[in-house]
Design an enzyme around this catalytic site. Structure first.
Site, PDB file in Angstrom:
ATOM      1  N   ASP A 183       0.731  -1.306   0.043  1.00  0.00           N
ATOM      2  CA  ASP A 183       0.052  -0.092   0.071  1.00  0.00           C
ATOM      3  C   ASP A 183       0.829   1.322   0.040  1.00  0.00           C
ATOM      4  O   ASP A 183       1.644   1.338   0.782  1.00  0.00           O
ATOM      5  CB  ASP A 183      -0.970  -0.224   1.328  1.00  0.00           C
ATOM      6  CG  ASP A 183      -2.354  -0.117   1.162  1.00  0.00           C
ATOM      7  OD1 ASP A 183      -2.794   0.133  -0.123  1.00  0.00           O
ATOM      8  OD2 ASP A 183      -2.849  -0.655   2.260  1.00  0.00           O
ATOM      9  N   GLU A 222     -14.029  -1.772  -1.664  1.00  0.00           N
ATOM     10  CA  GLU A 222     -14.122  -1.986  -0.272  1.00  0.00           C
ATOM     11  C   GLU A 222     -15.415  -1.180   0.129  1.00  0.00           C
ATOM     12  O   GLU A 222     -15.780   0.073  -0.183  1.00  0.00           O
ATOM     13  CB  GLU A 222     -12.876  -1.286   0.541  1.00  0.00           C
ATOM     14  CG  GLU A 222     -13.210  -1.493   1.810  1.00  0.00           C
ATOM     15  CD  GLU A 222     -12.101  -0.980   2.931  1.00  0.00           C
ATOM     16  OE1 GLU A 222     -11.013  -0.796   2.195  1.00  0.00           O
ATOM     17  OE2 GLU A 222     -12.167  -1.022   4.139  1.00  0.00           O
TER      18      GLU A 222
HETATM   19  O1  KIV Z   1      -4.828  -1.694   4.314  1.00  0.00           O
HETATM   20  C1  KIV Z   1      -5.616  -2.720   3.960  1.00  0.00           C
HETATM   21  O2  KIV Z   1      -5.530  -3.585   4.612  1.00  0.00           O
HETATM   22  C2  KIV Z   1      -6.412  -2.638   2.869  1.00  0.00           C
HETATM   23  C3  KIV Z   1      -7.498  -3.866   2.730  1.00  0.00           C
HETATM   24  C4  KIV Z   1      -8.496  -3.866   3.573  1.00  0.00           C
HETATM   25  C5  KIV Z   1      -7.972  -3.939   1.173  1.00  0.00           C
HETATM   26  O3  KIV Z   1      -6.318  -1.606   2.044  1.00  0.00           O
END
Ligand code: KIV
Length: 281
Positions: A93, A192
């Site tokens: 991320d 989501e």
């Molecule tokens: O940060 C995370 O864990 C996410 C998932 C929930 C898709 O973005």
């Protein structure tokens, strides 16, 4: 393990982003979050994709939202998950503040993530407003996983997580946003926290796999936060989480037994010590 092996690329290599892209409409893509080496080692044989989610902020660091985790922290966890996995595709991320200013800025952050972790791609939260950045990253060789619907990075308190798509404006924003990210070249798209018909319609409308969380069984794959499904993070449990274990309770039982043993001088026993003759009995 046959079904698992079937979903992998040939030759025991990691599942690639191209493998995943080709799974549109096929067997569901299994995804989970991971933040550490030992957990990645446990999950790796069973999943297609490990997401080093910025949920690490709440789940591991006890922060109220995902907004305050740094790029350096995401890189550290991405590196740990790469160390603990050999098969799954690993996606990291991009944290809040590391990609929104401009496509070039996003590229600089994403390049660091790719080079310093060795992960297969990055994830960014956003719809229409991120289409140009997604295109720029993809054109410069960085695979992008999109993320539309409920966007935790836009939520400033933990009470503000709201399901998206209940009114026309919200439905259109998520739907058009998801389409724009897919057309910009993302290899897959997390949806989501939306009403089910919206996630279903978006899955039908895009040519890349959609990965649902609080979305729809019609999505091409599913993801959960591992700590939620294991019962390790219990500050709150969203409706869409299914608990498969109560590891939190198991930890408490084990630690309580350890504390009792230490207080009663039952631990360490002779077999846990060096240079102690084994007892004759
Ligand atoms: O940060 C995370 O864990 C996410 C998932 C929930 C898709 O973005």
């Amino acid at each position: 393990m046959d079904a698992i092996a079937d979903s992998r690329s040939e030759g025991g290599k990691r599942v690639s982003v191209s493998d995943l892209k080709a799974r549109k409409g096929g067997p569901p893509v299994v995804c989970l979050t991971a933040y550490t080496t030992p957990v990645a080692q446990r999950l790796d044989p069973y999943v297609d994709l490990l997401l080093v989610g910025d949920s690490v902020a709440m789940v591991v660091y006890g922060m109220g939202t995902t907004r305050d985790v740094s790029l350096e922290t995401m890189i550290a966890h991405g590196t740990a998950v790469m160390r603990g996995s050999t098969r799954a595709c690993v996606i990291v991320d991009m944290p809040c503040g590391s990609y929104e200013r401009s496509p070039r800025d996003a590229y600089a952050s994403a390049r660091r993530v790719m080079d310093e972790t060795g992960a297969q791609g990055v994830k960014m939260e956003g719809g229409l407003e991120l289409a140009a950045t997604t295109r720029y990253l993809v054109e410069h060789g960085i695979p992008v996983m999109g993320h539309v619907g409920l966007l935790p990075q836009r939520v400033s308190t933990r009470n503000n997580f709201r399901i998206q798509g209940r009114d026309e404006e919200s439905w259109r924003r998520v739907f058009e946003g998801g389409r724009a990210i897919a057309e910009a070249g993302a290899f897959c798209l997390v949806i989501e926290g939306t009403i089910e018909p919206l996630a279903r319609a978006l899955t039908e409308a895009v040519a890349i796999p959609t990965i649902g969380i609080g979305a729809s069984p019609a999505c091409d794959g599913q993801i959960l936060v591992t700590d939620d499904l294991l019962g390790l993070f219990s500050d709150f449990t969203p409706t869409f989480v299914k608990r498969y274990a109560e590891i939190g309770e198991t930890i408490e039982r084990a630690v309580s037994a350890y504390a009792d043993d230490v207080r009663a001088r039952r631990f360490p026993a002779p077999e846990h010590c060096y240079g102690v003759a084994p007892s004759k009995s």
